[in-house]
Design a protein around this motif. Sequence first.
Motif, PDB file in Angstrom:
ATOM      1  N   LEU A 269       0.816  -1.206   0.000  1.00  0.00           N
ATOM      2  CA  LEU A 269       0.000   0.000   0.000  1.00  0.00           C
ATOM      3  C   LEU A 269       0.856   1.266   0.000  1.00  0.00           C
ATOM      4  O   LEU A 269       0.553   2.229  -0.705  1.00  0.00           O
ATOM      5  N   ALA A 270       1.907   1.275   0.814  1.00  0.00           N
ATOM      6  CA  ALA A 270       2.766   2.456   0.946  1.00  0.00           C
ATOM      7  C   ALA A 270       3.976   2.064   1.782  1.00  0.00           C
ATOM      8  O   ALA A 270       4.196   0.867   2.063  1.00  0.00           O
ATOM      9  N   TYR A 271       4.745   3.060   2.187  1.00  0.00           N
ATOM     10  CA  TYR A 271       5.897   2.857   3.070  1.00  0.00           C
ATOM     11  C   TYR A 271       5.750   3.781   4.282  1.00  0.00           C
ATOM     12  O   TYR A 271       5.143   4.856   4.183  1.00  0.00           O
ATOM     13  N   PHE A 272       6.310   3.340   5.410  1.00  0.00           N
ATOM     14  CA  PHE A 272       6.266   4.174   6.613  1.00  0.00           C
ATOM     15  C   PHE A 272       7.669   4.406   7.144  1.00  0.00           C
ATOM     16  O   PHE A 272       8.469   3.481   7.279  1.00  0.00           O
ATOM     17  N   ILE A 286       4.252  -1.199   3.852  1.00  0.00           N
ATOM     18  CA  ILE A 286       2.979  -1.581   4.477  1.00  0.00           C
ATOM     19  C   ILE A 286       2.298  -2.542   3.509  1.00  0.00           C
ATOM     20  O   ILE A 286       1.847  -2.144   2.428  1.00  0.00           O
ATOM     21  N   ILE A 287       2.213  -3.813   3.891  1.00  0.00           N
ATOM     22  CA  ILE A 287       1.760  -4.869   2.980  1.00  0.00           C
ATOM     23  C   ILE A 287       0.470  -5.487   3.520  1.00  0.00           C
ATOM     24  O   ILE A 287       0.385  -5.821   4.711  1.00  0.00           O
ATOM     25  N   ILE A 288      -0.511  -5.646   2.651  1.00  0.00           N
ATOM     26  CA  ILE A 288      -1.738  -6.340   3.003  1.00  0.00           C
ATOM     27  C   ILE A 288      -1.759  -7.688   2.286  1.00  0.00           C
ATOM     28  O   ILE A 288      -1.392  -7.783   1.104  1.00  0.00           O
ATOM     29  N   LYS A 289      -2.149  -8.722   3.013  1.00  0.00           N
ATOM     30  CA  LYS A 289      -2.214 -10.071   2.447  1.00  0.00           C
ATOM     31  C   LYS A 289      -3.559 -10.696   2.803  1.00  0.00           C
ATOM     32  O   LYS A 289      -4.029 -10.580   3.935  1.00  0.00           O
ATOM     33  N   ILE A 290      -4.145 -11.357   1.801  1.00  0.00           N
ATOM     34  CA  ILE A 290      -5.426 -12.047   1.978  1.00  0.00           C
ATOM     35  C   ILE A 290      -5.160 -13.551   1.932  1.00  0.00           C
ATOM     36  O   ILE A 290      -4.581 -14.054   0.967  1.00  0.00           O
TER      37      ILE A 290
END
Length: 372
Positions: A269-272, A286-290
């Motif tokens: 999604l992005a970086y922090f 920032i990683i989303i996993k399903i």
Amino acid sequence: MKKTKYLILLALSIFVGCSPLKITPIHKGETIEKPGIVFYLPQTEINIIINLEKQNHIAGQFSREAQNLLPIKQKNSMPQWKITNIQLQPAGQPDSSHCYLLQPGKKVSSVQLNDQNILLGINTDTKQEQQSTSAGINNFSPEQQLPDYNNYFIKKNTRDIIDTIYTTVKRDSISYTKRSFVKKEMAKDKTDYANDIYKYLIKTRKRKFRIIAAMNDSSGNAESIKIRIQHLDSLEKSLKELITGKNIATPYTQDFHFLPSPANLTDTLAYFSNIYGINNHSGKPIIIKIIPMEKFTTGFSAKTKGKGLIYRIPQEVTVRLFFGNELVIEKQMAIAQMGQTLELPANILRNKNTSISYNPLTGKINNISNNK
């Protein structure tokens, strides 16, 4: 034989004529020529709401002049970011690949849709439930001011000095130089102010210490003593900020949207970064996993025929959010578009008292009831 065929055709015509509704799929680019109600099945979108806090350090009005009075270390003035909260929320959005034309029959008294034309119910009287709106981005920061030195204890803006004056005195034929001392006032500079603040800060701390030390032996009102200590704490904090400065925290909210599918189960999604906050290039990703849960099998046909009540059986999944390799949040959800699209026979609504309600997030049937 002819009489038997006639009776069969008559029965079919009565059955078709009393059909409570008809649902026809609408394909992209297709022109709608029949009157009816257009509705969508929902697809589940995942909203990722990240609350952040940006901290800026503002130097005190007398920080430089007070460096030799207190063990003060100059803090880094570069803003520092930190994440305060993360939320994962499902939201229902119209699925353009599952658009239908509904032609109500005589047994259908009402059809409920939400403001996005997603089907909510048939023959139901429940009011439309509004989906919770996502938090917006708040970048507003009120103007911050340091406390004014003159509001606390300043007695005067000048300081007294003793100046030496030399005058020549003539007596008869003899002259000599006479030295005298004169008291003068000079305007205070910032170093003088810093010394005054330091002295008053030490005096405030001593007064607070005496009150705390005498609390056990005091027979006075405990609530009154507590209020006095609170006032001294507030004064001490304000005086210290004049010397050391203060941190100002500004809240921010960042909202991301992710639409999962069998072919799209993960995304960055992005970086922090603690320095740059949420950005597109620097820091931890920032990683989303399903992760889909085990599916079940059904004997129903997944192909809609346009003759029944369309509904969905969503796919249960586990949603995980990572900062780099660190798992920060995990939540179980139902994803509509990753499940199955099925139908019920339309004659389930042959009784006008039968009502059906749908889930606006997943398109599944919540309830089938007889209101008689």
